[in-house]
Design a protein around this motif. Structure first.
Motif, short mmCIF file in Angstrom:
data_model
loop_
_atom_site.label_atom_id
_atom_site.label_comp_id
_atom_site.label_asym_id
_atom_site.label_seq_id
_atom_site.Cartn_x
_atom_site.Cartn_y
_atom_site.Cartn_z
N GLN A 1 0.38 -1.38 0.03
CA GLN A 1 0.03 0.24 0.09
C GLN A 1 0.84 1.12 -0.15
N PRO A 2 1.72 1.51 0.83
CA PRO A 2 2.48 3.08 0.82
C PRO A 2 3.34 3.05 -0.88
N PHE A 3 3.62 2.12 -1.48
CA PHE A 3 4.27 2.35 -2.44
C PHE A 3 3.49 2.68 -3.48
N GLY A 4 2.26 2.12 -3.60
CA GLY A 4 1.41 2.54 -4.55
C GLY A 4 0.76 4.24 -4.08
N VAL A 5 0.35 4.70 -2.42
CA VAL A 5 0.28 5.78 -2.86
C VAL A 5 0.99 6.65 -3.23
N GLU B 1 5.80 1.81 -7.24
CA GLU B 1 5.60 0.20 -7.36
C GLU B 1 6.93 0.07 -7.75
N GLY B 2 7.51 -1.13 -7.32
CA GLY B 2 8.57 -2.01 -8.64
C GLY B 2 10.00 -0.64 -7.93
N GLN B 3 10.52 -0.08 -7.77
CA GLN B 3 11.41 1.11 -6.59
C GLN B 3 12.49 0.78 -6.36
N TYR B 4 11.48 0.23 -5.51
CA TYR B 4 11.83 -0.08 -4.47
C TYR B 4 12.42 -1.58 -3.40
N ASP B 5 13.91 -1.96 -3.92
CA ASP B 5 13.98 -3.08 -2.57
C ASP B 5 13.43 -3.46 -1.00
#
Length: 180
Positions: free
Chosen positions: A100-104, A108-112
């Motif tokens: 959820q935090p990546f979506g907000v 998405e898909g930019q951090y490991d």
């Protein structure tokens, strides 16, 4: 019903006083003085907090679970306690909670993410990891703090299990009543 009454000015034969000149209308790009607000200063950005490996660290908590989260730029790989997120959190709803935090933040898909989590059950652990990811994201990119905060991900959820009371079976459940 018609009104046949006359105003006092009509009865006295006086002419009404001339109206005051209308104030100039503001330009199309200006708002009237009563509607103008002072310019709001944006909150100063916090500084980026990274360790010597270029990662952002944060701690997330939910119920009895505590998650330690490290965030670094990458391909979107999430590892929890040495296992992939699909293996550790088998339920798709728990994986949705974590992402959820990546979506907000539109990341998405930019951090490991590498996380260690202990205590509580799977749902509490997923909430703790989500809280930790949101905190670490705001430390890695301080400009994202407002978006993540408005979504409510930086606030620790204070709800925990209510303690058991004496004279009761659980916190509120009473023992079974037998009439005879």
């Amino acid at each position: 019903m018609s009104d046949t009454r006359e105003s006092i000015a009509d009865q006295l034969g006086a002419t009404p006083a001339p109206a005051a000149p209308a104030p100039e209308a503001p330009a199309a790009d200006e708002a009237p003085a009563s509607q103008q607000q002072p310019p709001v200063e944006a909150a100063p950005l916090r500084e980026q907090q990274l360790d010597k490996f270029g990662r952002a660290y944060a701690t997330g908590r939910r119920k009895d679970a505590v998650a330690r989260v490290w965030l670094k730029p990458g391909s979107g790989k999430i590892v929890i306690n040495g296992r992939e997120q699909e293996v550790y959190f088998a339920r798709p709803t728990l994986r949705l909670v974590i992402n959820q935090p990546f979506g907000v933040a539109d990341r998405e898909g930019q951090y490991d993410v590498e996380a260690t989590v202990k205590g509580g059950g799977l749902s509490g652990q997923a909430g703790a990891v989500k809280h930790g990811i949101a905190q670490a994201l705001s430390r890695f990119e301080p400009a994202l703090r407002t978006a993540v905060k408005q979504a409510g991900f930086l606030t620790r959820d204070p709800r925990v299990v209510e303690r058991k009371k004496y004279g009761r079976a659980k916190a509120r459940r009473s023992f079974q009543f037998s009439k005879r």
